[in-house]
Design a protein around this motif. Sequence first.
Motif, PDB file in Angstrom:
ATOM      1  N   ASP A  26       0.992  -1.268  -0.038  1.00  0.00           N
ATOM      2  CA  ASP A  26       0.057  -0.007  -0.113  1.00  0.00           C
ATOM      3  C   ASP A  26       0.877   1.372  -0.104  1.00  0.00           C
ATOM      4  OD1 ASP A  26      -2.292  -1.685   0.018  1.00  0.00           O
ATOM      5  OD2 ASP A  26      -2.502  -1.464   2.132  1.00  0.00           O
ATOM      6  N   ASP A  56       5.355  -1.709  -8.917  1.00  0.00           N
ATOM      7  CA  ASP A  56       4.372  -0.718  -9.214  1.00  0.00           C
ATOM      8  C   ASP A  56       4.800   0.168 -10.415  1.00  0.00           C
ATOM      9  OD1 ASP A  56       2.562   1.732  -7.860  1.00  0.00           O
ATOM     10  OD2 ASP A  56       4.514   2.669  -8.041  1.00  0.00           O
ATOM     11  N   LYS A  61       0.792  -3.964  -9.646  1.00  0.00           N
ATOM     12  CA  LYS A  61       0.144  -3.981  -8.661  1.00  0.00           C
ATOM     13  C   LYS A  61      -1.076  -4.734  -8.501  1.00  0.00           C
ATOM     14  CE  LYS A  61       0.587  -0.327  -5.232  1.00  0.00           C
ATOM     15  NZ  LYS A  61       0.698   0.925  -4.557  1.00  0.00           N
ATOM     16  N   PRO A  62      -2.076  -4.593  -9.474  1.00  0.00           N
ATOM     17  CA  PRO A  62      -3.210  -5.528  -9.398  1.00  0.00           C
ATOM     18  C   PRO A  62      -2.994  -6.944  -9.271  1.00  0.00           C
ATOM     19  CG  PRO A  62      -3.158  -3.841 -11.395  1.00  0.00           C
ATOM     20  CD  PRO A  62      -1.843  -3.931 -10.588  1.00  0.00           C
ATOM     21  N   LEU A  63      -1.879  -7.442  -9.504  1.00  0.00           N
ATOM     22  CA  LEU A  63      -1.562  -9.059  -9.476  1.00  0.00           C
ATOM     23  C   LEU A  63      -1.687  -9.349  -7.753  1.00  0.00           C
ATOM     24  CD1 LEU A  63       1.305  -9.423 -11.766  1.00  0.00           C
ATOM     25  CD2 LEU A  63      -0.963 -10.030 -12.231  1.00  0.00           C
ATOM     26  N   GLU A  65      -3.934  -8.306  -5.624  1.00  0.00           N
ATOM     27  CA  GLU A  65      -5.349  -8.099  -5.216  1.00  0.00           C
ATOM     28  C   GLU A  65      -5.792  -9.682  -4.557  1.00  0.00           C
ATOM     29  OE1 GLU A  65      -6.858  -5.497  -4.184  1.00  0.00           O
ATOM     30  OE2 GLU A  65      -4.964  -4.566  -4.601  1.00  0.00           O
TER      31      GLU A  65
END
Length: 70
Positions: A26, A56, A61-63, A65
């Motif tokens: 985050d 990033d 980054k979505p990997l 989730e």
Amino acid sequence: MNPEDLLRLVTTVMPYGKYKGRVIADLPGHYLNWFAREGFPQGEIGRLLALMQEMDHNGLKPLLEPLRKA
């Protein structure tokens, strides 16, 4: 990198600094880029910060989730 590192990104908390207490996944991109310019700290935290900065920077980054939900 090993697959366990991805899980560490969503579970390891930043132990110091401006974003102390935040999960490494985050951390904002500008903070990760600052480390990339100034130098990552030694040890596990530095390795994870470098990995997160790379993810990033490359839009990966979505990997992370699905790992947050696990």
